[in-house]
Design an enzyme around this catalytic site. Sequence first.
Site, PDB file in Angstrom:
ATOM      1  N   LYS A 136     -15.976  97.156  36.287  1.00  0.00           N
ATOM      2  CA  LYS A 136     -15.806  95.945  35.683  1.00  0.00           C
ATOM      3  C   LYS A 136     -16.954  94.944  36.556  1.00  0.00           C
ATOM      4  O   LYS A 136     -16.966  94.249  37.370  1.00  0.00           O
ATOM      5  CB  LYS A 136     -14.609  94.803  36.083  1.00  0.00           C
TER       6      LYS A 136
ATOM      7  N   HIS B 218     -13.476 102.848  35.782  1.00  0.00           N
ATOM      8  CA  HIS B 218     -12.571 101.844  36.122  1.00  0.00           C
ATOM      9  C   HIS B 218     -13.565 100.583  36.574  1.00  0.00           C
ATOM     10  O   HIS B 218     -12.893  99.555  37.157  1.00  0.00           O
ATOM     11  CB  HIS B 218     -11.689 102.241  37.260  1.00  0.00           C
TER      12      HIS B 218
ATOM     13  N   ASP C 215      -9.933  90.791  60.510  1.00  0.00           N
ATOM     14  CA  ASP C 215     -10.537  90.053  61.821  1.00  0.00           C
ATOM     15  C   ASP C 215     -11.359  88.572  61.234  1.00  0.00           C
ATOM     16  O   ASP C 215     -12.006  88.278  62.059  1.00  0.00           O
ATOM     17  CB  ASP C 215     -11.211  90.861  62.622  1.00  0.00           C
TER      18      ASP C 215
ATOM     19  N   HIS D 185      -2.634  92.166  40.902  1.00  0.00           N
ATOM     20  CA  HIS D 185      -3.732  93.410  40.646  1.00  0.00           C
ATOM     21  C   HIS D 185      -4.881  93.377  41.266  1.00  0.00           C
ATOM     22  O   HIS D 185      -5.997  94.139  41.185  1.00  0.00           O
ATOM     23  CB  HIS D 185      -4.251  93.295  39.136  1.00  0.00           C
TER      24      HIS D 185
ATOM     25  N   LYS E 180      -7.625  93.700  44.544  1.00  0.00           N
ATOM     26  CA  LYS E 180      -7.945  94.984  45.281  1.00  0.00           C
ATOM     27  C   LYS E 180      -8.736  94.523  46.324  1.00  0.00           C
ATOM     28  O   LYS E 180      -9.923  94.689  46.298  1.00  0.00           O
ATOM     29  CB  LYS E 180      -8.653  96.127  44.373  1.00  0.00           C
TER      30      LYS E 180
ATOM     31  N   ASP F 130     -29.614  88.687  33.641  1.00  0.00           N
ATOM     32  CA  ASP F 130     -30.936  88.149  33.963  1.00  0.00           C
ATOM     33  C   ASP F 130     -31.408  88.502  35.380  1.00  0.00           C
ATOM     34  O   ASP F 130     -32.214  87.855  36.138  1.00  0.00           O
ATOM     35  CB  ASP F 130     -31.242  86.848  33.703  1.00  0.00           C
TER      36      ASP F 130
END
Length: 476
Positions: A214, A212, A401, A394, A396, A219
Amino acid sequence: MHLLINIIFLINIIFIISIIFIERRNPQTTWAWILILTFLPILGFIIYILFGQNITREKNFKRKILDDKTKQKYLNSFKSHYKLDNISLKYKDLIMMNFNNDNSTYTQRNDIDLYFDANSLFQEMIYEINKAEKFIHMEFYIFKSDEIGKKILQALTKKAKEGVEVKLLVDSIGNSIHKKDIDKLKAAGGDFKIFFPGFCKYINLRINYRNHRKILIIDSKVAFLGGFNIGDEYLGKDKNIGNWRDTHTKIKGLAINDLEARFLLDWSYANESDLDIDLKKYFINPHSTNLPNNIIGAQIVSSGPDHTEQQIKNGYFKIINSAKKNLFIQTPYFVPDEPMLEALRLAALSGVDVKIMLPGNPDHKFMEWIANSYFESLLNAGVKIYLYEKGFLHAKTIVADSSICSVGTANMDIRSFSLNFESNIFIYNEAISKSMEEQFFKDLKVCTKVTLESFEKRSIISRIGESIIRLVSPLM
């Protein structure tokens, strides 16, 4: 037919014995499998074959040992640079836990930018790809051969023709790149691999374990990590979804090293080859004079079924328990286990302002029912729940604080915490955390607040659906 049902029932009994005495899963998951294998034997058999099998312990440990040994090679050189600023000192126990569980190195010489829309993110990705001189490493769950996908593939192919090392790793389920586009990349000198491929195009018995992540690294100068996949729908072009709200990061600095290590480990696994890391080629020297001057503390934390600990979940748990004033969470899928649910409740009962934002227009109805099944308990404890109405949420993210936050690929659900291969960045910095808070409150303007009064007015069908699907939520 009767004989076939008896055979399946017998096999299901063997599965149940294996789950109880060999795999020894947690009680919630064990009971869920017992229920579905006993009362829905044929459907349960199919679901278990597709989603229930664990990766063997031998593979677990083999991969874990490789992970530890490989990362330790370069982590030892960072120990003398392990210094904490005032913000990071507050979270020393979290930093140490991440290091001990996942060899996640704490670094400070970093620049981190946040992206909340796909248009600016994809433009920046292509811009950085076009600047590549040595290598481009890309790992994505979903990669489509649509308009934006082809633009990125064309940029990768162009750099491969120029002699830049290009490695593209995609998940077997999420990948929908056309063969002709893959062939063009390979013909130009690029390399392409599929993570956990099935033994044929339409059958994959390891469907339960998805890569899952991404990740894009160029470089060792710049990296990208977050929730956006590659496809036109993330630009809001899918009429059924509309606006797509997500969060991604652009990283410069020493934190890239852990992300690069993660990519190389995943690549070697997909390539079925031993990993021999050339430190000078792929990793940033901590003594380099080209590092950012900013003091932004960060750790890359990865987790998956190949790990003995649920690192990202444990990190979230520590953030929730350490929150004193406020805690803001965004997740498209919400399936907490009992310890996580209780941690959220206790935080709210302790006076912490706990806000959770979920999609108001979920892409799967059954996921809405599962999330709803936790609402009453949370609302009674004082947790505030909001439903995002401007398209699909979508992102996450978690921020506490105004001082610590995490962005990445992991949803707040059992699947992301234990079954999927995930990566998050934990950021120990006030400025970045406040930027996350500001975006959270912007999103609140297009949200509907869930109250006990409104929640109790939901339909009988929804109530029944929630009750039934809650029984199998540990499998989601």
